[in-house]
Design an enzyme around this catalytic site. Structure first.
Site, short mmCIF file in Angstrom:
data_model
loop_
_atom_site.label_atom_id
_atom_site.label_comp_id
_atom_site.label_asym_id
_atom_site.label_seq_id
_atom_site.Cartn_x
_atom_site.Cartn_y
_atom_site.Cartn_z
N GLY A 219 0.70 -1.18 -0.10
CA GLY A 219 0.09 0.03 -0.11
C GLY A 219 0.86 1.16 0.16
O GLY A 219 0.53 2.03 0.58
N ASP B 267 0.79 -6.97 -7.71
CA ASP B 267 -0.60 -7.58 -7.91
C ASP B 267 -0.56 -8.34 -6.38
O ASP B 267 0.34 -9.64 -6.72
CB ASP B 267 -0.73 -7.99 -9.04
CG ASP B 267 -2.22 -8.79 -9.03
OD1 ASP B 267 -2.60 -8.84 -7.75
OD2 ASP B 267 -2.57 -9.21 -10.05
N VAL B 268 -1.35 -8.19 -5.58
CA VAL B 268 -1.28 -9.17 -4.28
C VAL B 268 -1.73 -10.36 -4.60
O VAL B 268 -1.49 -11.37 -3.81
CB VAL B 268 -2.19 -8.54 -3.00
CG1 VAL B 268 -1.39 -7.22 -2.50
CG2 VAL B 268 -3.34 -8.43 -3.47
N LYS C 142 -2.01 8.23 21.03
CA LYS C 142 -2.39 9.45 21.34
C LYS C 142 -1.79 9.97 22.76
O LYS C 142 -1.92 8.95 23.64
CB LYS C 142 -4.07 9.55 21.15
CG LYS C 142 -4.44 9.48 19.76
CD LYS C 142 -5.67 9.93 19.67
CE LYS C 142 -6.30 9.69 18.43
NZ LYS C 142 -6.56 10.86 17.81
N SER D 223 1.63 3.38 -2.26
CA SER D 223 1.28 4.51 -2.92
C SER D 223 -0.27 5.25 -2.30
O SER D 223 -0.82 6.04 -2.86
CB SER D 223 0.81 4.13 -4.51
OG SER D 223 -0.31 3.44 -4.41
N GLY D 224 -0.65 4.45 -1.12
CA GLY D 224 -1.76 4.92 -0.37
C GLY D 224 -1.83 6.17 0.34
O GLY D 224 -0.78 6.73 0.69
N GLU E 1 -17.32 13.04 15.79
CA GLU E 1 -16.55 13.36 14.33
C GLU E 1 -17.54 14.45 13.70
O GLU E 1 -18.86 14.08 13.46
CB GLU E 1 -16.00 12.61 13.56
CG GLU E 1 -15.09 11.59 14.20
CD GLU E 1 -14.59 10.42 12.97
OE1 GLU E 1 -13.58 10.92 12.30
OE2 GLU E 1 -15.14 9.36 13.02
N LEU F 11 -2.46 6.43 3.67
CA LEU F 11 -1.84 6.30 4.85
C LEU F 11 -0.45 6.52 4.87
O LEU F 11 0.11 7.14 5.43
CB LEU F 11 -2.36 4.93 5.42
CG LEU F 11 -1.78 4.57 6.78
CD1 LEU F 11 -2.37 5.26 7.87
CD2 LEU F 11 -1.65 3.18 6.97
N ASP G 56 -3.70 0.22 16.61
CA ASP G 56 -4.95 1.21 17.13
C ASP G 56 -4.37 2.43 17.31
O ASP G 56 -3.69 2.70 18.13
CB ASP G 56 -5.61 0.24 18.22
CG ASP G 56 -7.00 1.36 18.74
OD1 ASP G 56 -6.49 2.57 18.49
OD2 ASP G 56 -7.80 0.66 18.97
N HIS G 57 -4.38 3.36 16.14
CA HIS G 57 -3.67 4.55 16.41
C HIS G 57 -4.16 5.35 17.58
O HIS G 57 -3.54 6.16 18.16
CB HIS G 57 -3.81 5.34 15.09
CG HIS G 57 -4.85 6.24 14.91
ND1 HIS G 57 -6.24 5.45 14.64
CD2 HIS G 57 -5.50 7.29 14.99
CE1 HIS G 57 -7.27 6.56 14.48
NE2 HIS G 57 -6.72 7.35 14.85
N HIS H 227 -10.90 1.39 18.82
CA HIS H 227 -10.45 2.60 19.73
C HIS H 227 -11.17 2.74 21.08
O HIS H 227 -10.68 2.88 22.28
CB HIS H 227 -10.83 3.79 19.03
CG HIS H 227 -10.13 3.64 17.46
ND1 HIS H 227 -9.02 3.15 17.28
CD2 HIS H 227 -10.75 4.00 16.25
CE1 HIS H 227 -8.78 3.46 15.80
NE2 HIS H 227 -9.99 4.12 15.33
C1 BG6 Z 1 -10.38 5.55 12.08
C2 BG6 Z 1 -11.58 5.32 11.59
O1 BG6 Z 1 -9.89 4.28 12.60
O2 BG6 Z 1 -10.37 6.75 13.11
C3 BG6 Z 1 -12.27 6.68 10.81
O3 BG6 Z 1 -11.62 4.20 10.46
C4 BG6 Z 1 -12.18 7.72 11.85
O4 BG6 Z 1 -13.52 6.52 10.34
C5 BG6 Z 1 -10.86 7.78 12.56
O5 BG6 Z 1 -12.41 9.00 11.05
C6 BG6 Z 1 -10.90 8.96 13.74
O6 BG6 Z 1 -9.57 9.07 14.03
P1 BG6 Z 1 -9.12 10.36 14.88
O7 BG6 Z 1 -7.64 10.20 15.41
O8 BG6 Z 1 -9.35 11.44 13.77
O9 BG6 Z 1 -9.86 10.79 16.24
#
Ligand code: BG6
Length: 482
Positions: A12, A87-88, A183, A14-15, A217, A17, A178-179, A241
Site C-alpha cells: 500500500g 499485484d497481491v 495518542k 502509494s496509498g 466527528e 496512509l 490501533d492509532h 478505539h
Molecule cells: C479511524 C476510522 O480508525 O479513526 C475513521 O476508520 C475515523 O473513520 C478515525 O475518522 C478517527 O481518528 P481520529 O484520530 O481523527 O479521531
C-alpha cells in the site's frame, strides 16, 4: 539512539496512509537516528510507479507535514526507498519482492531483519499473509508484521485472518495497530489514574457513578462510503478505539509498566467482559444514521452507499465488566460522523456525596483527547453573596507549544515496532473479546433490520439521535458533554 537495521516492505506504498502518516513518521525516526544507514523501504502497490517517483512522493509527504526540513537529509532518506509494482494475488510478484528484499538487505547490511506493513485495503490482508508464508518472504533476522484495522469483520473472519498471519509470525511479532493507543491523552490515562491518591482512591465502583467515552466527528464518511458500508460505526470505532480506551479506564492496576504486565491486566479485565443480551441491547444501545442538509449529503446519498442502507453512522451503548475496580458499573460510549464538532473526550462522573447543597451539581474528572488536550476535575465552593454551588475546573490544558512537541501517534507506534515494544498494540486475546461483544450487538441489529426497525435518523451537526440520551440505567444519569 540505537540504529536498527531493517528492510521494511509497505503493502500500500502509494496509498493515503503511507503518504500522510508513514513517510513523515519514518523521516522523523530517521532524523532521530533510530533508522539510518542500514535501512531500506520497499513500497508496493499496483500502480506502475518508479523508484524516483516514489522518492518524490516521500519528499512531498515530508514537506507537507514539516515546516522546516534539512533538504540534504531528506534526499539521503528518500534514496533508501524502492518501488515495486505488485499485484497481491500474483505469485511471481512475491518472488520478485523476495529477491529485491534480499538484494537490499545485502546492500544496506540489514541483517536479515524485516518489517511487513499492511497499509492497504483490508480485504487483501489475508491473501498477502498467505503469500508471505507460501513464498517464504520472512528472513533470518527478526520478522515483524504491522497490520492496520479492521482485523476481520466479525470473530469468525478475524480468526481466519489470525490463522493466516500466525502461519508466518508468532503473536509477539504481530503488531495490530490501533492509532488511538499512540495518542498522548490516551497514554495519560494510566498515570492520571494511578499516581495521585485523590484520583486513585476514588477510581472504584463505590465512588464513580458512570464513565462516558465520546468520540464525535464532524466529518461525514467522505470518499470512504464503500469501506464504511461494510463496517459502520460499531466496527469502525467501537471494536477497536473505544474498547481500548474503556479497557485502560477499567483494568486493574498492572504489576509494572512492561508490555507483559499491561496486557495481563487488560486480559484479566476482559475475561470478565459482560456480553449484552438482546434485551439489554434494545434498552441501552442506539444506532443512528445522518440525514442531509442544504450543503451536505445524507448518508444514503453518499457515493458507494446503498440507497436503503441500514449501516449506522452513529452508535451509543454501554459496556460492563464483572471484575475490576469499576465492576458492575456502566461505561457509556458514543461515536458518530457528522456530529456537532470534532471532540474526543472521557468523562468520569462521580457520585453525589451530600444532598446538603442540592443535586444540581455533578463532579467529574474529564480527559479531553482531541482536538485539544486537557485534564480537569470539577471542584465546588460557594457562590459569593448568593446561595448555591460555584463550580470551577482544576486542571491543565496543553499549551500550543506543548501540543506541537507531541509526536504523532503513528510515529510513536512505528518506533515501538522498531524497538519491539508491544505495549500499545492489540493482542489477539483482547481482540477476540472485543469481537464477541460486537458480534452480539450486530446480531441483535440484524434481527431489528429483519423486523423493519432501522437506525434512528439524525440531523447533521447535532449530538446524534435524541434516543441516545435515553440509554442510561437510571433517570439521574445524562451525558455530561451535551
Ligand atoms: C479511524 C476510522 O480508525 O479513526 C475513521 O476508520 C475515523 O473513520 C478515525 O475518522 C478517527 O481518528 P481520529 O484520530 O481523527 O479521531
Amino acid at each position: 539512539m540505537k540504529n536498527i537495521p531493517v528492510v521494511m516492505i509497505i503493502f500500500g506504498g502509494s496509498g493515503d496512509l503511507a503518504h500522510r502518516k508513514l513517510y513523515p513518521a519514518l523521516f522523523n525516526l530517521y532524523e532521530q537516528g533510530l533508522i539510518h544507514d542500514n535501512f531500506a523501504v520497499i513500497g508496493t502497490a499496483r500502480r506502475p510507479w518508479t523508484n524516483d517517483f516514489l522518492r518524490d512522493q516521500v519528499s512531498d509527504a515530508v514537506h507537507e507535514t514539516h515546516s522546516a526540513v534539512n533538504e540534504n537529509d531528506l534526499k539521503t532518506f528518500a534514496s533508501h526507498f524502492y518501488y515495486q509494482s505488485h499485484d497481491v494475488t500474483n505469485i511471481d510478484h512475491y518472488k520478485t519482492l523476495k529477491s529485491l528484499a534480499q538484494e537490499l538487505d545485502d546492500r544496506y547490511s540489514a541483517q536479515g531483519n524485516r518489517i511487513f506493513y499492511m497499509a492497504m485495503a483490508p480485504r487483501f490482508f489475508g491473501t498477502i499473509a498467505e503469500h508471505i508464508n507460501d513464498q517464504h518472504l520472512t528472513s533470518t533476522g527478526f520478522n515483524r508484521i504491522v497490520i492496520e484495522k479492521p482485523f476481520g469483520r466479525d470473530l469468525a473472519s478475524a480468526e481466519k485472518l489470525n490463522q493466516q498471519i500466525t502461519a508466518s509470525f508468532t503473536e509477539d511479532d504481530i503488531f495490530r495497530i490501533d492509532h488511538y493507543l499512540g495518542k498522548e491523552m490516551i497514554q495519560n490515562i494510566l498515570p492520571l489514574r494511578l499516581t495521585n491518591p485523590l484520583i486513585k482512591n476514588v477510581w472504584n465502583n463505590s465512588t464513580i457513578k458512570n464513565i462516558q467515552v465520546t468520540l464525535a466527528e464532524q466529518l461525514g464518511v467522505e470518499a470512504r462510503g464503500g469501506y464504511y458500508e461494510t463496517s459502520g460505526a460499531l466496527r469502525d470505532m467501537v471494536q477497536n478505539h473505544i474498547f481500548q480506551i474503556i479497557t485502560l479506564l477499567a483494568m486493574p492496576e498492572p504489576e509494572d509498566l512492561s508490555s507483559k504486565s499491561i496486557h495481563a491486566a487488560k486480559q484479566e479485565l476482559l475475561d470478565s467482559l459482560l456480553i449484552p443480551s438482546e434485551a439489554e441491547i434494545a434498552r441501552h444501545f442506539v444506532r443512528g444514521q445522518y440525514l442531509g442538509s442544504d450543503t451536505t449529503f445524507a448518508y444514503r446519498q453518499e457515493a458507494n452507499v446503498a440507497a436503503d442502507s441500514t449501516t449506522e453512522t452513529f452508535v451509543a451503548g454501554e459496556v460492563k465488566f464483572k471484575q475490576g475496580p469499576v465492576a458492575g458499573m456502566p461505561i457509556y460510549f458514543r461515536t458518530g460522523k457528522e456530529m456537532r464538532e470534532k471532540k474526543s473526550r472521557i468523562d468520569i462522573v462521580l457520585k453525589h456525596m451530600s444532598n446538603l447543597y442540592g443535586q444540581a451539581h455533578s463532579n467529574n474528572i474529564t480527559i479531553v483527547i482531541d482536538p485539544d488536550m486537557q485534564i480537569y476535575i470539577t471542584i465546588n465552593g460557594q457562590k459569593i453573596n448568593e446561595p448555591g454551588i460555584r463550580r470551577e475546573n482544576l486542571g491543565y490544558h496543553f499549551a500550543k507549544e506543548e501540543e506541537a512537541q507531541v509526536p504523532d501517534g503513528y510515529e510513536r507506534l512505528l518506533r515501538d515496532v522498531f524497538v519491539n515494544d508491544a505495549t500499545n498494540f492489540t493482542q489477539w486475546n483482547e481482540l477476540k473479546k472485543f469481537w464477541l461483544f460486537i458480534d452480539a450487538v450486530e446480531a441483535a441489529w440484524q434481527k431489528d433490520n429483519q423486523a423493519g426497525q432501522e437506525p434512528a435518523q439524525y440531523l447533521p451537526y447535532r449530538m446524534g439521535p435524541r434516543a441516545a440520551s435515553e440509554i442510561f440505567e437510571s433517570a439521574t444519569e445524562r451525558w455530561i458533554y451535551e
